[in-house]
Design a protein around this motif. Sequence first.
Motif, PDB file in Angstrom:
ATOM      1  N   GLY A 177      13.841   8.174  -6.980  1.00 12.15           N
ATOM      2  CA  GLY A 177      14.531   8.512  -6.145  1.00 12.15           C
ATOM      3  C   GLY A 177      13.760   9.333  -5.191  1.00 12.15           C
ATOM      4  N   ASN A 178      12.745   9.998  -5.097  1.00 16.06           N
ATOM      5  CA  ASN A 178      12.699  10.815  -3.639  1.00 16.06           C
ATOM      6  C   ASN A 178      10.676  10.681  -4.132  1.00 16.06           C
ATOM      7  OD1 ASN A 178      14.626  12.333  -2.883  1.00 16.06           O
ATOM      8  ND2 ASN A 178      14.308  13.938  -4.468  1.00 16.06           N
ATOM      9  N   LYS A 179      10.527   9.059  -4.898  1.00 15.37           N
ATOM     10  CA  LYS A 179       8.860   8.811  -4.830  1.00 15.37           C
ATOM     11  C   LYS A 179       8.184  10.060  -4.121  1.00 15.37           C
ATOM     12  CE  LYS A 179       9.749   5.601  -1.176  1.00 15.37           C
ATOM     13  NZ  LYS A 179       9.347   5.194  -0.416  1.00 15.37           N
ATOM     14  N   THR A 180       8.405  11.071  -6.131  1.00 17.93           N
ATOM     15  CA  THR A 180       7.500  12.320  -5.734  1.00 17.93           C
ATOM     16  C   THR A 180       7.456  12.502  -7.564  1.00 17.93           C
ATOM     17  OG1 THR A 180       8.973  13.488  -4.028  1.00 17.93           O
ATOM     18  CG2 THR A 180       7.707  14.786  -5.282  1.00 17.93           C
ATOM     19  N   VAL A 181       6.364  12.913  -7.346  1.00 21.28           N
ATOM     20  CA  VAL A 181       6.227  13.675  -8.883  1.00 21.28           C
ATOM     21  C   VAL A 181       5.153  15.326  -8.716  1.00 21.28           C
ATOM     22  CG1 VAL A 181       3.434  12.768  -8.365  1.00 21.28           C
ATOM     23  CG2 VAL A 181       3.911  12.411 -11.037  1.00 21.28           C
ATOM     24  N   TYR A 182       5.580  15.385  -9.550  1.00 20.22           N
ATOM     25  CA  TYR A 182       5.122  17.179  -9.729  1.00 20.22           C
ATOM     26  C   TYR A 182       4.510  17.569 -11.263  1.00 20.22           C
ATOM     27  CZ  TYR A 182       9.213  17.258  -6.860  1.00 20.22           C
ATOM     28  OH  TYR A 182      10.832  17.079  -6.360  1.00 20.22           O
ATOM     29  N   LEU A 183       3.317  18.590 -10.854  1.00 17.38           N
ATOM     30  CA  LEU A 183       3.027  19.123 -12.025  1.00 17.38           C
ATOM     31  C   LEU A 183       3.333  20.740 -11.803  1.00 17.38           C
ATOM     32  CD1 LEU A 183       1.027  18.100 -14.068  1.00 17.38           C
ATOM     33  CD2 LEU A 183      -0.527  18.786 -12.480  1.00 17.38           C
ATOM     34  N   GLN A 184       4.039  20.918 -12.795  1.00 15.10           N
ATOM     35  CA  GLN A 184       4.186  22.322 -13.190  1.00 15.10           C
ATOM     36  C   GLN A 184       2.735  22.953 -14.088  1.00 15.10           C
ATOM     37  OE1 GLN A 184       6.882  24.886 -12.072  1.00 15.10           O
ATOM     38  NE2 GLN A 184       5.958  25.932 -12.775  1.00 15.10           N
ATOM     39  N   ALA A 215       5.378   9.653  -2.125  1.00 14.46           N
ATOM     40  CA  ALA A 215       4.617   8.472  -1.703  1.00 14.46           C
ATOM     41  C   ALA A 215       5.741   8.161  -0.574  1.00 14.46           C
ATOM     42  CB  ALA A 215       5.012   7.554  -2.652  1.00 14.46           C
ATOM     43  N   SER A 216       5.130   7.587   0.142  1.00  8.68           N
ATOM     44  CA  SER A 216       5.990   6.163   1.582  1.00  8.68           C
ATOM     45  C   SER A 216       4.939   5.586   1.274  1.00  8.68           C
ATOM     46  CB  SER A 216       5.450   7.236   2.881  1.00  8.68           C
ATOM     47  OG  SER A 216       4.307   7.071   3.063  1.00  8.68           O
ATOM     48  N   GLY A 217       6.239   4.215   2.355  1.00  8.85           N
ATOM     49  CA  GLY A 217       5.591   3.138   1.844  1.00  8.85           C
ATOM     50  C   GLY A 217       5.667   2.354   0.699  1.00  8.85           C
ATOM     51  N   SER A 218       5.245   1.165  -0.219  1.00 12.50           N
ATOM     52  CA  SER A 218       5.353   0.694  -0.956  1.00 12.50           C
ATOM     53  C   SER A 218       5.268   2.138  -2.192  1.00 12.50           C
ATOM     54  CB  SER A 218       4.422  -0.125  -1.414  1.00 12.50           C
ATOM     55  OG  SER A 218       4.337  -1.387  -2.815  1.00 12.50           O
ATOM     56  N   PHE A 219       6.828   1.000  -2.719  1.00 15.90           N
ATOM     57  CA  PHE A 219       6.182   2.021  -4.841  1.00 15.90           C
ATOM     58  C   PHE A 219       7.420   0.710  -5.348  1.00 15.90           C
ATOM     59  CE2 PHE A 219       6.817   6.062  -6.976  1.00 15.90           C
ATOM     60  CZ  PHE A 219       7.878   5.977  -7.403  1.00 15.90           C
ATOM     61  N   ALA A 220       6.974   1.624  -6.357  1.00 12.05           N
ATOM     62  CA  ALA A 220       8.307   0.840  -7.914  1.00 12.05           C
ATOM     63  C   ALA A 220       8.611   1.981  -9.173  1.00 12.05           C
ATOM     64  CB  ALA A 220       7.205  -0.287  -8.280  1.00 12.05           C
ATOM     65  N   ASN A 221       9.990   1.732  -9.741  1.00 15.98           N
ATOM     66  CA  ASN A 221       9.688   2.680 -10.442  1.00 15.98           C
ATOM     67  C   ASN A 221       8.971   2.614 -11.904  1.00 15.98           C
ATOM     68  OD1 ASN A 221      11.678   3.989  -9.287  1.00 15.98           O
ATOM     69  ND2 ASN A 221      13.422   2.527 -10.148  1.00 15.98           N
ATOM     70  N   ILE A 222       7.878   1.207 -11.838  1.00 13.85           N
ATOM     71  CA  ILE A 222       7.260   1.417 -12.768  1.00 13.85           C
ATOM     72  C   ILE A 222       5.659   1.812 -12.426  1.00 13.85           C
ATOM     73  CG2 ILE A 222       7.876  -0.326 -13.843  1.00 13.85           C
ATOM     74  CD1 ILE A 222       5.922  -2.736 -12.532  1.00 13.85           C
ATOM     75  N   GLN A 272       0.719  -1.476  -0.139  1.00  9.84           N
ATOM     76  CA  GLN A 272      -0.299   0.137  -1.007  1.00  9.84           C
ATOM     77  C   GLN A 272       0.562   0.779   0.135  1.00  9.84           C
ATOM     78  OE1 GLN A 272      -3.267  -0.056   0.109  1.00  9.84           O
ATOM     79  NE2 GLN A 272      -3.756   2.167   0.018  1.00  9.84           N
ATOM     80  N   VAL A 273       0.491   2.536  -1.274  1.00 13.25           N
ATOM     81  CA  VAL A 273       1.348   3.309  -1.010  1.00 13.25           C
ATOM     82  C   VAL A 273       0.501   4.324  -0.124  1.00 13.25           C
ATOM     83  CG1 VAL A 273       0.964   3.711  -3.002  1.00 13.25           C
ATOM     84  CG2 VAL A 273       3.102   4.782  -2.652  1.00 13.25           C
ATOM     85  N   GLN A 274       0.952   5.678   0.257  1.00 14.73           N
ATOM     86  CA  GLN A 274       0.669   6.447   1.060  1.00 14.73           C
ATOM     87  C   GLN A 274       1.023   7.850  -0.066  1.00 14.73           C
ATOM     88  OE1 GLN A 274       1.543   4.329   3.894  1.00 14.73           O
ATOM     89  NE2 GLN A 274      -0.066   3.046   3.062  1.00 14.73           N
ATOM     90  N   LEU A 275       0.187   8.005   0.150  1.00 11.43           N
ATOM     91  CA  LEU A 275       0.180   9.839  -1.132  1.00 11.43           C
ATOM     92  C   LEU A 275       0.002  10.991  -0.395  1.00 11.43           C
ATOM     93  CD1 LEU A 275      -0.666   8.636  -4.288  1.00 11.43           C
ATOM     94  CD2 LEU A 275       1.300   8.315  -3.364  1.00 11.43           C
ATOM     95  N   VAL A 276       0.835  11.986  -0.207  1.00 13.98           N
ATOM     96  CA  VAL A 276       1.067  13.565   0.144  1.00 13.98           C
ATOM     97  C   VAL A 276       1.077  14.786  -0.707  1.00 13.98           C
ATOM     98  CG1 VAL A 276       1.321  15.413   1.862  1.00 13.98           C
ATOM     99  CG2 VAL A 276       1.084  12.055   2.559  1.00 13.98           C
ATOM    100  N   GLU A 277       0.046  15.565  -1.315  1.00 16.37           N
ATOM    101  CA  GLU A 277      -0.048  16.349  -2.355  1.00 16.37           C
ATOM    102  C   GLU A 277       0.685  17.962  -1.644  1.00 16.37           C
ATOM    103  OE1 GLU A 277      -3.659  14.123  -4.012  1.00 16.37           O
ATOM    104  OE2 GLU A 277      -3.239  14.983  -2.079  1.00 16.37           O
ATOM    105  N   SER A 278       0.552  18.418  -1.767  1.00 17.79           N
ATOM    106  CA  SER A 278       1.498  19.475  -1.739  1.00 17.79           C
ATOM    107  C   SER A 278       1.721  20.989  -2.230  1.00 17.79           C
ATOM    108  CB  SER A 278       2.203  19.806  -0.881  1.00 17.79           C
ATOM    109  OG  SER A 278       3.249  19.425  -2.027  1.00 17.79           O
ATOM    110  N   GLY A 279       1.475  22.967  -2.955  1.00 23.05           N
ATOM    111  CA  GLY A 279       1.580  23.297  -3.414  1.00 23.05           C
ATOM    112  C   GLY A 279       0.404  23.826  -4.158  1.00 23.05           C
ATOM    113  N   GLY A 280      -0.729  23.934  -4.085  1.00 23.22           N
ATOM    114  CA  GLY A 280      -1.697  24.327  -3.680  1.00 23.22           C
ATOM    115  C   GLY A 280      -1.886  25.056  -3.362  1.00 23.22           C
TER     116      GLY A 280
END
Length: 116
Positions: free
Chosen positions: A74-81, A24-31, A1-9
């Motif tokens: 590497g940081n398990k993070t996704v961004y939206l500019q 993301a925290s917890g389970s994560f995979a590059n795919i 299970q992966v936990q997600l926390v958004e920020s920047g709004g």
Amino acid sequence: QVQLVESGGGLVQPGGSLRLSCAASGSFANIYVMGWYRQAPGKQRELVARIFGNGRTDYADSVKGRFTISRDNGNKTVYLQMNGLKPEDTAVYYCNMGLPGTSGSWGQGTQVTVSS
């Protein structure tokens, strides 16, 4: 299970920019497919952008040329500019991550308001 926390709004004037992050925290995979969705009041949740493990990206027609999605495995993070924001971009933005072909996990959402 992966936990997600958004920020920047936040609140921004038309034509302005914001950068959303989702860690993301917890389970994560590059795919994992990592994506951003949004839901405006009275409307269905819609895909804004997503990025696959091989770097391929998809964008909604309404945001092409204005928004850019990127990922840092590497940081398990996704961004939206988000540049050139318009009032119609106002919505709650949700992050989603998961294996291809699955529903994935959702974040709690972050409010983006574009108004003068």
